[in-house]
Write a protein that holds these residues in place. Structure first.
Motif, PDB file in Angstrom:
ATOM      1  N   LEU A  29       0.642  -0.999  -0.002  1.00 48.00           N
ATOM      2  CA  LEU A  29      -0.147   0.086  -0.454  1.00 48.00           C
ATOM      3  C   LEU A  29       1.100   1.316   0.455  1.00 48.00           C
ATOM      4  O   LEU A  29       1.627   1.069   0.799  1.00 48.00           O
ATOM      5  CB  LEU A  29      -0.753  -0.170   1.543  1.00 48.00           C
ATOM      6  CG  LEU A  29      -2.004   1.198   1.711  1.00 48.00           C
ATOM      7  CD1 LEU A  29      -2.757   1.502   0.530  1.00 48.00           C
ATOM      8  CD2 LEU A  29      -2.525   1.047   2.111  1.00 48.00           C
ATOM      9  N   LEU A  30       0.813   2.052  -1.007  1.00 47.20           N
ATOM     10  CA  LEU A  30       1.148   3.455  -1.161  1.00 47.20           C
ATOM     11  C   LEU A  30       0.301   4.542  -0.981  1.00 47.20           C
ATOM     12  O   LEU A  30      -1.034   4.385  -1.690  1.00 47.20           O
ATOM     13  CB  LEU A  30       1.867   3.534  -2.508  1.00 47.20           C
ATOM     14  CG  LEU A  30       3.435   4.856  -2.653  1.00 47.20           C
ATOM     15  CD1 LEU A  30       3.812   4.734  -2.001  1.00 47.20           C
ATOM     16  CD2 LEU A  30       3.591   4.498  -4.077  1.00 47.20           C
ATOM     17  N   GLN A  31       0.513   5.265  -0.277  1.00 42.76           N
ATOM     18  CA  GLN A  31      -0.507   6.236   0.356  1.00 42.76           C
ATOM     19  C   GLN A  31       0.020   7.727   0.882  1.00 42.76           C
ATOM     20  O   GLN A  31       0.677   7.719   1.343  1.00 42.76           O
ATOM     21  CB  GLN A  31      -1.654   6.314   1.183  1.00 42.76           C
ATOM     22  CG  GLN A  31      -1.785   6.248   2.224  1.00 42.76           C
ATOM     23  CD  GLN A  31      -2.149   4.949   3.451  1.00 42.76           C
ATOM     24  OE1 GLN A  31      -3.404   4.974   3.256  1.00 42.76           O
ATOM     25  NE2 GLN A  31      -2.392   4.730   4.529  1.00 42.76           N
ATOM     26  N   ALA A  32      -1.216   8.630   0.675  1.00 43.42           N
ATOM     27  CA  ALA A  32      -0.532  10.344   1.110  1.00 43.42           C
ATOM     28  C   ALA A  32      -1.820  11.048   1.069  1.00 43.42           C
ATOM     29  O   ALA A  32      -3.019  10.149   0.807  1.00 43.42           O
ATOM     30  CB  ALA A  32      -0.015  10.999  -0.539  1.00 43.42           C
ATOM     31  N   PHE A  52       3.101  10.568   4.219  1.00 43.06           N
ATOM     32  CA  PHE A  52       3.074   9.588   3.067  1.00 43.06           C
ATOM     33  C   PHE A  52       3.366   8.264   3.630  1.00 43.06           C
ATOM     34  O   PHE A  52       4.752   8.362   4.645  1.00 43.06           O
ATOM     35  CB  PHE A  52       4.245   9.549   2.299  1.00 43.06           C
ATOM     36  CG  PHE A  52       3.820  11.477   1.260  1.00 43.06           C
ATOM     37  CD1 PHE A  52       3.462  11.790  -0.222  1.00 43.06           C
ATOM     38  CD2 PHE A  52       4.784  13.034   1.583  1.00 43.06           C
ATOM     39  CE1 PHE A  52       3.154  12.968  -0.372  1.00 43.06           C
ATOM     40  CE2 PHE A  52       4.608  13.879   1.616  1.00 43.06           C
ATOM     41  CZ  PHE A  52       3.712  13.873   0.031  1.00 43.06           C
ATOM     42  N   THR A 179      -6.694   9.874   3.734  1.00 41.14           N
ATOM     43  CA  THR A 179      -5.983   8.931   3.483  1.00 41.14           C
ATOM     44  C   THR A 179      -5.940   8.618   1.370  1.00 41.14           C
ATOM     45  O   THR A 179      -7.184   7.906   1.555  1.00 41.14           O
ATOM     46  CB  THR A 179      -4.820   8.551   3.024  1.00 41.14           C
ATOM     47  OG1 THR A 179      -5.189   7.402   3.581  1.00 41.14           O
ATOM     48  CG2 THR A 179      -3.191   8.749   4.749  1.00 41.14           C
ATOM     49  N   GLY A 181      -4.524   6.222  -2.226  1.00 44.30           N
ATOM     50  CA  GLY A 181      -3.658   5.817  -2.060  1.00 44.30           C
ATOM     51  C   GLY A 181      -4.229   4.261  -2.995  1.00 44.30           C
ATOM     52  O   GLY A 181      -5.263   3.874  -3.237  1.00 44.30           O
TER      53      GLY A 181
END
Length: 185
Positions: A29-32, A52, A179, A181
Motif C-alpha cells: 500500500l502506497l498512500q498520501a 506519506f 488518505t 492510495g
C-alpha cells in the motif's frame, strides 16, 4: 472422444495452477493524505500537515491483512514564544509501525468497506525528526480498479507523541486524517 480426454484434463489442471499462481499472499500500500490537528497537551496550537506512507505485509485470503509500514509525517503549527510573539514551526516524524486491516462489508461488486489500525514508534533522527509513539484507527473504502488492485480511501483518528533530545518540550497531539492510495493485494 477418448483421445481428447487426457488433453482436456491437462488443460483444466494448467488453468487451475495459473489461478493459484496469481493469488498473492502479500499486499503493498502506497498512500498520501492530510492531517488535521484537533488538540494538543502543550501550549501550542494544534498542528496540521500531510503524510506519506508505505506498507507491506501478509494477505490472509483477502480477509485479514497484517504488515509493517514506514511513513513521513510533516506537521506545521504556530506557537507563542515567551516574549508574546507568535512563531510558525515545522515538526517531522518518521514512524515505523504495525499495520492491521480487515474488510467489514462488500458494499457493491467493486467497493469494500474495512477497518484499519496502525501502532508504532517514530525514532529521533537528528534535530529534524521528533520521536514518540503513534497510533491510528479508522475506516477504509476500497474501490477495485483491476483484479488485485484497489483505490483505497482511509479516514480516521490518530495521535502522535512528540519528543526530542534537543528540546525539553514533550507533548501529544490528537488529529483526524484522510488518505488516498493504491492497494495491491
Amino acid at each position: 472422444m477418448n483421445k481428447f480426454l487426457p488433453i482436456l484434463i491437462v488443460l483444466l489442471g494448467c488453468s487451475s495452477l495459473q489461478a493459484q499462481a496469481q493469488r498473492r499472499g502479500s499486499y503493498t500500500l502506497l498512500q498520501a493524505g492530510g492531517i488535521y490537528g484537533l488538540a494538543t497537551t502543550a501550549d501550542h496550537d494544534p498542528r496540521h500537515g500531510y503524510q506519506f506512507q508505505f506498507m507491506f505485509g501478509r494477505n490472509f485470503y483477502d480477509r485479514l491483512y497484517l504488515g509493517l509500514g514506514i511513513g513521513n509525517e510533516v506537521y506545521r503549527g504556530r506557537t507563542t514564544l515567551a516574549n508574546g510573539n507568535r512563531s510558525t514551526h515545522r515538526v517531522n516524524t518518521l514512524p515505523i509501525f504495525a499495520d492491521f486491516r480487515a474488510p467489514i462489508a462488500q458494499l457493491s461488486p467493486l467497493g469494500r468497506l474495512g477497518t484499519m489500525v496502525n501502532a508504532g514508534y517514530a525514532p529521533s533522527i537528528g534535530s529534524d525528526y521528533f520521536r514518540g509513539f503513534m497510533g491510528k484507527a479508522g475506516l477504509t473504502y476500497g474501490h477495485l480498479l483491476v483484479d488485485g488492485s484497489s483505490l483505497l480511501i482511509s479516514a480516521g483518528y490518530g495521535f502522535q507523541q512528540f519528543g526530542s533530545r534537543f528540546f525539553s518540550d514533550r507533548h501529544v497531539q490528537h488529529n483526524l486524517f484522510v488518505t488516498v492510495g493504491l492497494f495491491v493485494h
